[in-house]
Design an enzyme around this catalytic site. Structure first.
Site, PDB file in Angstrom:
ATOM      1  N   VAL A 196       1.043   6.897  -0.547  1.00 28.70           N
ATOM      2  CA  VAL A 196       0.329   6.012   0.369  1.00 28.70           C
ATOM      3  C   VAL A 196      -1.081   5.765  -0.146  1.00 28.70           C
ATOM      4  O   VAL A 196      -1.796   6.705  -0.512  1.00 28.70           O
ATOM      5  CB  VAL A 196       0.244   6.644   1.779  1.00 28.70           C
ATOM      6  CG1 VAL A 196      -0.511   5.749   2.736  1.00 28.70           C
ATOM      7  CG2 VAL A 196       1.638   6.952   2.308  1.00 28.70           C
ATOM      8  N   CYS A 197      -1.472   4.503  -0.179  1.00 23.12           N
ATOM      9  CA  CYS A 197      -2.823   4.128  -0.572  1.00 23.12           C
ATOM     10  C   CYS A 197      -3.627   3.857   0.695  1.00 23.12           C
ATOM     11  O   CYS A 197      -3.527   2.783   1.290  1.00 23.12           O
ATOM     12  CB  CYS A 197      -2.788   2.888  -1.466  1.00 23.12           C
ATOM     13  SG  CYS A 197      -4.418   2.415  -2.055  1.00 23.12           S
ATOM     14  N   LEU A 198      -4.370   4.866   1.119  1.00 23.28           N
ATOM     15  CA  LEU A 198      -5.217   4.756   2.299  1.00 23.28           C
ATOM     16  C   LEU A 198      -6.519   5.465   1.944  1.00 23.28           C
ATOM     17  O   LEU A 198      -6.507   6.662   1.636  1.00 23.28           O
ATOM     18  CB  LEU A 198      -4.534   5.400   3.503  1.00 23.28           C
ATOM     19  CG  LEU A 198      -5.218   5.285   4.852  1.00 23.28           C
ATOM     20  CD1 LEU A 198      -5.356   3.826   5.291  1.00 23.28           C
ATOM     21  CD2 LEU A 198      -4.443   6.058   5.915  1.00 23.28           C
ATOM     22  N   ASN A 211       0.801  -1.232   0.000  1.00 23.27           N
ATOM     23  CA  ASN A 211       0.000   0.000   0.000  1.00 23.27           C
ATOM     24  C   ASN A 211       0.831   1.279   0.000  1.00 23.27           C
ATOM     25  O   ASN A 211       0.277   2.365   0.128  1.00 23.27           O
ATOM     26  CB  ASN A 211      -0.951   0.000   1.193  1.00 23.27           C
ATOM     27  CG  ASN A 211      -1.726  -1.291   1.289  1.00 23.27           C
ATOM     28  OD1 ASN A 211      -1.516  -2.068   2.201  1.00 23.27           O
ATOM     29  ND2 ASN A 211      -2.583  -1.555   0.315  1.00 23.27           N
ATOM     30  N   ARG A 213      -8.160   9.687   0.445  1.00 22.11           N
ATOM     31  CA  ARG A 213      -8.672   9.931  -0.915  1.00 22.11           C
ATOM     32  C   ARG A 213     -10.190  10.024  -0.882  1.00 22.11           C
ATOM     33  O   ARG A 213     -10.742  10.942  -0.286  1.00 22.11           O
ATOM     34  CB  ARG A 213      -8.226   8.801  -1.839  1.00 22.11           C
ATOM     35  CG  ARG A 213      -6.726   8.667  -1.997  1.00 22.11           C
ATOM     36  CD  ARG A 213      -6.393   7.551  -2.963  1.00 22.11           C
ATOM     37  NE  ARG A 213      -7.329   6.442  -2.831  1.00 22.11           N
ATOM     38  CZ  ARG A 213      -6.998   5.167  -2.782  1.00 22.11           C
ATOM     39  NH1 ARG A 213      -5.767   4.815  -2.890  1.00 22.11           N
ATOM     40  NH2 ARG A 213      -7.915   4.232  -2.647  1.00 22.11           N
TER      41      ARG A 213
END
Length: 184
Positions: free
Chosen positions: A112-114, A105, A118
């Protein structure tokens, strides 16, 4: 009559001095006020800490250090930068990972993929929520919503190999062709 002109000149001079002082003590934006409140109310896990590299006068830019106490990343030290917009909380903070990490992630550039950073951001969320979300990424990495697709595939298909790759990366080794700095 001469006395009246001197009074007016004195008033103009005082107004000018007050404006000059006011410029140096700038008014805080609504975002700064909300962020100040969020920071004073932080309730961080003991494995997380916050610092202000630019000093306490710059609350809008800070760093959070996470030292996971469980899971694949146990013993590592990961630093995240936060840039908070003046329109916060109507806009999520911009968060990047300064520590190069092998993680499904977090990509190699530190993005950062959170979801709460988003599409799921809402003004009722706060900095504490974001930090807990980042902490959760280290205790339970998510292969279903990856930024690093290779790491996600290894986690999904071969968790033992993923664990070995994480350890190798944290100790400053290579995973595939990618070199990682020591963070343990």
């Amino acid at each position: 009559m001469i006395g009246l002109f001197k009074v007016k000149e004195k008033q103009k001079e005082e107004a000018k001095n007050n404006n000059a002082r006011g410029a140096s003590a700038k008014k805080q934006s609504a975002g700064e006020l909300r962020l100040h409140k969020d920071i004073t109310e932080l309730n961080l896990p003991k494995s997380c800490s916050i610092s202000f590299p630019n000093g306490k006068n710059d609350l809008m830019n800070f760093e959070v250090t996470i030292k996971p106490d469980d899971g694949y990343y146990l013993g590592g030290k990961f630093v995240f930068t936060f840039q908070v917009s003046p329109v916060y909380p109507h806009e999520a903070p911009k968060v990047k990972c300064k520590t190069k990490v092998y993680h499904p992630n977090i990509d190699l550039e530190g993005n950062v993929c959170l979801n709460i950073l988003r599409e799921d951001w809402k003004p009722v969320l706060n900095i504490n929520t974001v930090i807990y979300g980042l902490f959760h990424l280290f205790t339970e990495p998510n292969h279903e919503d990856p930024l690093n697709h290779d790491a996600a595939a290894v986690l999904r298909d071969n968790p033992k190999q993923f664990e070995a790759n994480v350890k190798r990366a944290m100790y400053g080794g290579f995973v595939g062709q990618t070199s990682f700095p020591r963070c343990i």
